[in-house]
Motif scaffolding. Structure first.
Motif, PDB file in Angstrom:
ATOM      1  N   UNK A 206       0.829  -1.213   0.000  1.00 50.66           N
ATOM      2  CA  UNK A 206       0.000   0.000   0.000  1.00 50.66           C
ATOM      3  C   UNK A 206       0.860   1.259   0.000  1.00 50.66           C
ATOM      4  N   UNK A 207       1.932   1.255   0.790  1.00 51.20           N
ATOM      5  CA  UNK A 207       2.819   2.415   0.852  1.00 51.20           C
ATOM      6  C   UNK A 207       3.431   2.706  -0.515  1.00 51.20           C
TER       7      UNK A 207
ATOM      8  N   UNK B  88       2.752   7.042  -5.177  1.00 49.06           N
ATOM      9  CA  UNK B  88       2.450   7.483  -6.539  1.00 49.06           C
ATOM     10  C   UNK B  88       1.124   8.239  -6.601  1.00 49.06           C
ATOM     11  N   UNK B  89       0.094   7.758  -5.865  1.00 46.87           N
ATOM     12  CA  UNK B  89      -1.260   8.271  -6.091  1.00 46.87           C
ATOM     13  C   UNK B  89      -1.723   9.309  -5.075  1.00 46.87           C
ATOM     14  N   UNK B  90      -1.015   9.511  -3.990  1.00 44.80           N
ATOM     15  CA  UNK B  90      -1.443  10.525  -3.024  1.00 44.80           C
ATOM     16  C   UNK B  90      -1.422  11.909  -3.665  1.00 44.80           C
ATOM     17  N   UNK B  91      -2.451  12.724  -3.433  1.00 42.22           N
ATOM     18  CA  UNK B  91      -2.442  14.099  -3.961  1.00 42.22           C
ATOM     19  C   UNK B  91      -1.238  14.881  -3.435  1.00 42.22           C
TER      20      UNK B  91
ATOM     21  N   UNK C  91      -9.484   9.517   1.687  1.00 40.78           N
ATOM     22  CA  UNK C  91     -10.238   8.613   0.804  1.00 40.78           C
ATOM     23  C   UNK C  91      -9.297   7.777  -0.059  1.00 40.78           C
ATOM     24  N   UNK C  92      -8.225   8.380  -0.536  1.00 46.95           N
ATOM     25  CA  UNK C  92      -7.236   7.650  -1.345  1.00 46.95           C
ATOM     26  C   UNK C  92      -6.566   6.560  -0.527  1.00 46.95           C
ATOM     27  N   UNK C  93      -6.211   6.876   0.709  1.00 57.60           N
ATOM     28  CA  UNK C  93      -5.562   5.895   1.579  1.00 57.60           C
ATOM     29  C   UNK C  93      -6.476   4.706   1.839  1.00 57.60           C
TER      30      UNK C  93
END
Length: 247
Positions: free
Chosen positions: A162-163, A168-171, A198-200
């Motif tokens: 997940x990390x 890559x995808x965290x704002x 929400x992304x996490x």
């Protein structure tokens, strides 16, 4: 103007035990309480309260017995016997033995899986999880380590997986601070905190291809600092309990 977000897996080690053992009863109960987290009175209900109800009788107004059932469940899951439970939780040894017998009546497939782990260790001295991580077990008293190894190794690999994706995808400009047990801690500007949370949750709770589609729900909390975001969980909860003991 920045905040802290803590996102953690929900009862991941219990869920992994259910997945590894193929124990449909445990899996279905966890699924039911995901869908029905509160009872008709609005109180929290979960597998640990169910265990307490089935062992002690209705404990809706007695949170102590739910807590004791939860602690003894995890103690048993990780290899403690009746004497160890009695000493650790201040109960009679026969009481602890009765709870162990009760738990194996509830989850016979989990018991069979554990017995199979011990047999495999006697043959080859190590365990390998689905991600390929190996734990060598040379100690003669390897049972406790063996019962803990597969759920904890797999939990760790899910967390690291997940990390890697969150990097890559965290704002932007959010950044990962550190992992703690079954949680990931992120810091970001307050105005993008909800999007980051929400992304996490989305990344952490997605089905895992390596685990044949196994998924674990995740939840998030936002605070001005880690202490506030954690409430009674994680390192902040451990620190509160330590301070109370020291005092």
């Amino acid at each position: 103007g920045w905040v802290v977000i803590k996102a953690d897996f929900s009862q991941i080690q219990m869920r992994l035990v259910g997945w590894f053992s193929g124990d449909e009863t445990l899996i279905e109960r966890l699924k039911y309480y995901d869908e029905h987290p509160k009872d008709e009175f609005g109180d929290k209900q979960d597998v640990h309260r169910l265990h307490a109800n089935r062992f002690y009788g209705d404990v809706r107004l007695d949170k102590t017995k739910r807590s004791l059932s939860k602690n003894m469940y995890y103690g048993i899951q990780f290899g403690q016997g009746a004497r160890g439970l009695a000493v650790m939780y201040g109960v009679d040894e026969q009481h602890a033995k009765n709870f162990i017998d009760f738990l194996w009546r509830e989850y016979p497939k989990t018991k069979m899986w554990r017995d199979g782990i011990l047999n495999s260790i006697e043959e080859r001295n190590y365990l390998r999880n689905p991600y390929g991580r190996i734990r060598w077990l040379w100690n003669k008293n390897f049972a406790t380590e063996a019962f803990i190894a597969l759920p904890q190794m797999t939990e760790a690999d899910m967390l690291f997986e997940s990390i890697i994706e969150l990097q890559v995808v965290l704002p932007s400009p959010a950044r990962i601070m550190f992992p703690v047990h079954d949680e990931i801690v992120v810091t970001c500007p307050a105005e993008i905190a909800e999007d980051c949370a929400a992304t996490m949750v989305r990344v952490m709770s997605k089905p895992r291809e390596t685990l044949e589609g196994f998924a674990c729900p995740a939840d998030s909390q936002i605070g001005l600092n880690y202490y506030e975001a954690s409430h009674e969980e994680g390192m902040a909860g451990d620190w509160r309990r330590l301070r109370r003991q020291v005092r």
